[in-house]
Design a protein around this motif. Structure first.
Motif, mmCIF file in Angstrom:
data_model
loop_
_atom_site.group_PDB
_atom_site.id
_atom_site.type_symbol
_atom_site.label_atom_id
_atom_site.label_comp_id
_atom_site.label_asym_id
_atom_site.label_seq_id
_atom_site.Cartn_x
_atom_site.Cartn_y
_atom_site.Cartn_z
ATOM 1 N N THR A 11 0.474 3.796 -3.147
ATOM 2 C CA THR A 11 1.465 4.823 -2.822
ATOM 3 C C THR A 11 1.228 6.111 -3.609
ATOM 4 O O THR A 11 1.790 7.150 -3.283
ATOM 5 C CB THR A 11 2.892 4.319 -3.125
ATOM 6 O OG1 THR A 11 2.955 3.876 -4.486
ATOM 7 C CG2 THR A 11 3.267 3.160 -2.193
ATOM 8 N N SER A 61 2.538 9.775 -2.471
ATOM 9 C CA SER A 61 3.367 9.600 -1.269
ATOM 10 C C SER A 61 4.837 9.785 -1.644
ATOM 11 O O SER A 61 5.356 9.080 -2.521
ATOM 12 C CB SER A 61 3.134 8.212 -0.672
ATOM 13 O OG SER A 61 4.032 7.975 0.389
ATOM 14 N N ALA A 120 2.108 7.942 5.794
ATOM 15 C CA ALA A 120 2.400 8.423 4.453
ATOM 16 C C ALA A 120 2.358 9.948 4.431
ATOM 17 O O ALA A 120 1.544 10.567 5.112
ATOM 18 C CB ALA A 120 1.400 7.859 3.453
ATOM 19 N N GLN A 174 5.490 5.408 1.660
ATOM 20 C CA GLN A 174 4.578 4.733 2.583
ATOM 21 C C GLN A 174 3.183 4.686 1.957
ATOM 22 O O GLN A 174 2.789 5.586 1.227
ATOM 23 C CB GLN A 174 4.519 5.462 3.918
ATOM 24 C CG GLN A 174 5.851 5.499 4.656
ATOM 25 C CD GLN A 174 6.238 4.119 5.183
ATOM 26 O OE1 GLN A 174 5.552 3.540 6.009
ATOM 27 N NE2 GLN A 174 7.352 3.606 4.690
ATOM 28 N N GLN A 176 1.941 2.604 8.915
ATOM 29 C CA GLN A 176 2.587 3.413 7.889
ATOM 30 C C GLN A 176 2.067 4.854 7.940
ATOM 31 O O GLN A 176 0.871 5.096 7.871
ATOM 32 C CB GLN A 176 2.327 2.821 6.497
ATOM 33 C CG GLN A 176 2.871 1.396 6.337
ATOM 34 C CD GLN A 176 2.814 0.940 4.891
ATOM 35 O OE1 GLN A 176 3.300 1.642 3.995
ATOM 36 N NE2 GLN A 176 2.238 -0.217 4.657
#
Length: 706
Positions: free
Chosen positions: A610, A586, A559, A590, A557
């Protein structure tokens, strides 16, 4: 021929008769003294000095000072005397030149700034100055043309001790002063001591010949560094054929050079005369060194018959560099008290006009000083000479916060080879982390810093991380490569600081695949926290950062989102409330991993989120004037005792934004400095969190302000 009367003969021979009687009396007195003394008064046959110490012997001239720039100094003093008006009260004869002697005393010597302020208010300007040790810093800046007010502004805006670099002592001292000298060249320029607005003599001691050196010519920065080169603490300075150290090692009051040129003197002291506990060997050593130099200084002061300004700083530590306003004020009051003891005639004797052109020069230097200090505070680096030194690495605790790309702040121990030239600095280091993450126990590091233009600074660091084998610490296993970079562009306007920062780092496995990375960039504005003891009763401060971030700290991921912080408060004499808020959000939903350097004062485990928000509130009790001096070797001050309450908010891909944890506790902060170095600030805190975790931790620095 008419006979001469007998009474005339007697009268004509009377002078001879009186002289004969006087000689008989003296001889009788001398004989009686010899008879009264148990020992003969003259033993000329035992005087074999010429035999014991022949010409060329290294000890023969040890008591004779070497005067560098004597002819130029005398010529300047004569020129000054010719420009002064005759004193009408002394049959039109010119008065002797007025000399001011500024004694050593480390931080206590800041009192000389207050003394000079008071003397100028009374119309007393020196024709020449003699100074040594820390008194030389004040004296040389004053001689160069700076007003006492500008000298005070300079030492408060740029704490001198922050430019001293601790080193591995391979060159006679524990501290290198090249950065200090570079700062001085940027402020003063490449000035020679023989060119100052007021003639000045600086005293130092030569390690090779063991003679005292009186310096009235030479590079300004080198002479100043030589003047305060405290033995074993600062590196001795190579000056022509001499190896120079602080003359304060032998006498704290450099009166003798002044007496060579005048008996019209003002002496400003900065003695240490506090009750001491001699149970500590360090205290005993300090006092044993102090005895000789203070005794020699007092003998010179007594012999001088000068106006002595005994500054009321004798109970202060020589390391109290963070209290210049208090020390300067004491100097002003002490000088005023000394002047008030004089009658009108004696005070009139001291009045002296400033040198021609001094006030005009001060105006120009004031403008240049303001600009130079703003440039340095913004981040401009001075141009250093070539320097290569070994530097010890010792940082006992981790910081509260850490931005991406920032290195060198983690707890570690090791050594570094440091090279600097102009505005470029490079380090090659090996160290061990004290609280390592898995695979990050030891590191070999190369670090570069460059200031290419204006206040733009760039840092680049490469590290090879590894671990030891289970059987031997001599066997190194390599685990990761780390590449980190950071850039900063700042500007200072009056009390405000505005700028931009960006940084990032990336960890690579040994096959050069990416393990994780992070980066951030933000705009910065602040009114820095700097408590002024004689300022307003309430002094506000704040720091604000707003920008963005991107990182890969959770699997695949990536972010990206908003990054910001706000902190502030106000200082007063006893209580200084503070607050802080830090957040990452985020925007692409992500996830990222919370950091252990987010400022939440609990060891509770961080999680994948997040968004997060950390708030901190504390109300410190801050006795700004309290300090603890341990054996004149370690100074503790800047104490803060603060109850605090932190909250930790976050959201995840499955949970909405909410308060996730809290921590309440008590923190205790203080700063410690040894031998006058820049202070190291430490904080100990104890907390209990909503997740039922008790935390006891030490951290480097303070959370508020960062």
């Amino acid at each position: 021929m008419k006979p001469i009367p007998n009474d005339y003969r007697i009268r004509s021979q009377m002078p001879l008769i009186l002289l004969s009687l006087l000689l008989i009396c003296l001889s009788t007195s001398n004989l009686q003294a010899q008879q009264d003394s148990p020992f003969p008064l003259e033993l000329s046959s035992l005087n074999n000095f010429e035999y014991a110490f022949p010409e060329g012997d290294t000890l023969r001239n040890i008591t004779k000072p070497v005067f560098l720039g004597e002819e130029t100094f005398i010529a300047r003093l004569k020129q000054r005397a010719e420009s002064l008006e005759f004193d009408q009260s002394k049959d039109n004869e010119p008065r002797p030149p007025l000399g001011i002697v500024l004694c050593g005393g480390s931080a206590r010597a800041y009192a000389h700034i207050g003394v000079l302020k008071t003397l100028e208010k009374a119309g007393i300007y020196p024709d020449f100055i003699v100074a040594s040790s820390m008194g030389a810093i004040v004296g040389m800046l004053y001689a160069a043309g700076y007003s006492p007010q500008d000298i005070e502004f300079l030492i408060q805006a740029l704490p001198l001790e922050s430019f001293f670099t601790p080193i591995i002592p391979t060159n006679g001292g524990l501290i290198n002063t090249e950065m200090f000298r570079a700062i001085l060249r940027k402020i003063i320029g490449r000035l020679d001591v023989s060119e100052t607005a007021i003639p000045i003599i600086i005293t130092a001691e030569d390690l090779k010949s063991r003679q005292q050196i009186w310096i009235a010519e030479g590079p300004f920065d080198l002479v100043m560094a030589s003047a305060f080169a405290m033995p074993a603490v600062f590196e001795p300075q190579a000056f022509d054929q001499f190896i120079l150290i602080d003359a304060g090692a032998t006498t704290i009051a450099p009166v003798e050079p002044a007496l060579q040129f005048s008996n019209r003197l003002v002496i400003s002291t900065a003695f240490y005369n506090r009750a001491m506990n001699f149970s500590s060997p360090v205290t005993v050593i300090n006092r044993s060194v102090d005895i000789g130099k203070t005794r020699a200084g007092m003998a010179g002061i007594e012999r001088s018959k000068a106006l002595v300004i005994r500054n009321d700083v004798e109970n202060l530590s020589y390391m109290q560099f963070t209290d210049p306003d208090i020390i300067i004020k004491k100097g002003e009051i002490s000088a005023q008290n000394a002047l008030e003891q004089l009658d009108l005639i004696s005070r009139k004797e001291l009045e002296n006009a400033p040198p021609s052109g001094l006030l005009e020069l001060r105006s120009k230097m004031h403008e240049n000083l303001n600009k130079t200090i703003r440039d340095l505070q913004s981040g401009q680096q001075p141009s250093t000479s070539f320097t290569l030194r070994g530097i010890p690495i010792l940082r006992l605790f981790d910081p509260f916060t850490l931005m991406p790309g920032e290195t060198g702040t983690e707890a570690r121990i090791g050594a570094s080879l440091s090279f600097s030239y102009s505005k470029f600095k490079s380090d090659l280091s090996y160290f061990n982390a004290l609280y390592p993450d898995p695979g990050k126990v030891w590191a070999i590091e190369t670090a570069l810093r460059v200031n290419p233009i204006d206040s733009l600074n760039v840092w680049l660091t490469t590290r090879l991380w590894g671990d030891y084998t289970p059987t031997s610490i001599l066997s190194h296993n390599t685990e990761y490569w780390e590449i980190a970079g950071r850039t900063s562009l700042m500007k200072v306007y009056e009390e405000k600081k505005i700028g931009f920062q960006a940084g990032g780092d990336i960890f690579l496995k040994m096959d050069f695949s990416i393990a994780n990375w992070q980066t951030c960039a933000f705009f910065h504005t602040a009114i820095p926290r700097k408590y002024k003891k004689f300022g307003p009763p309430i002094q506000p401060w704040y720091t604000a950062n707003l920008g963005g971030f991107a990182e890969n700290s959770v699997g695949l991921q990536n972010a990206a989102g908003l990054y910001g912080s706000l902190q502030g408060g106000f200082d007063s004499k006893w209580v200084s409330p503070k607050f802080r808020a830090f957040s990452k959000v985020s925007l692409n939903n992500q996830e990222f991993m919370e950091s252990k350097y987010d400022g939440f004062r609990s060891s509770a485990a961080r999680k994948v989120v997040t968004s997060n928000l950390i708030t901190n509130v504390e109300i410190p009790f801050s006795p700004h004037e309290l300090y603890l001096d341990i054996s004149e070797a370690l100074l503790l001050k800047g104490f803060e005792l603060a109850p605090f309450f932190d909250t930790r908010w976050n959201s995840t891909s499955d949970e909405s934004f909410r308060i996730y944890d809290w921590a309440a506790g008590l923190s205790f902060s203080f700063e410690a400095r040894a031998f006058g170095l820049a202070p190291a600030t430490m904080t100990f805190y104890a907390s209990y969190s909503g997740s039922k975790i008790i935390t006891l931790q030490f951290r480097a620095g303070m959370l508020l302000p960062e």
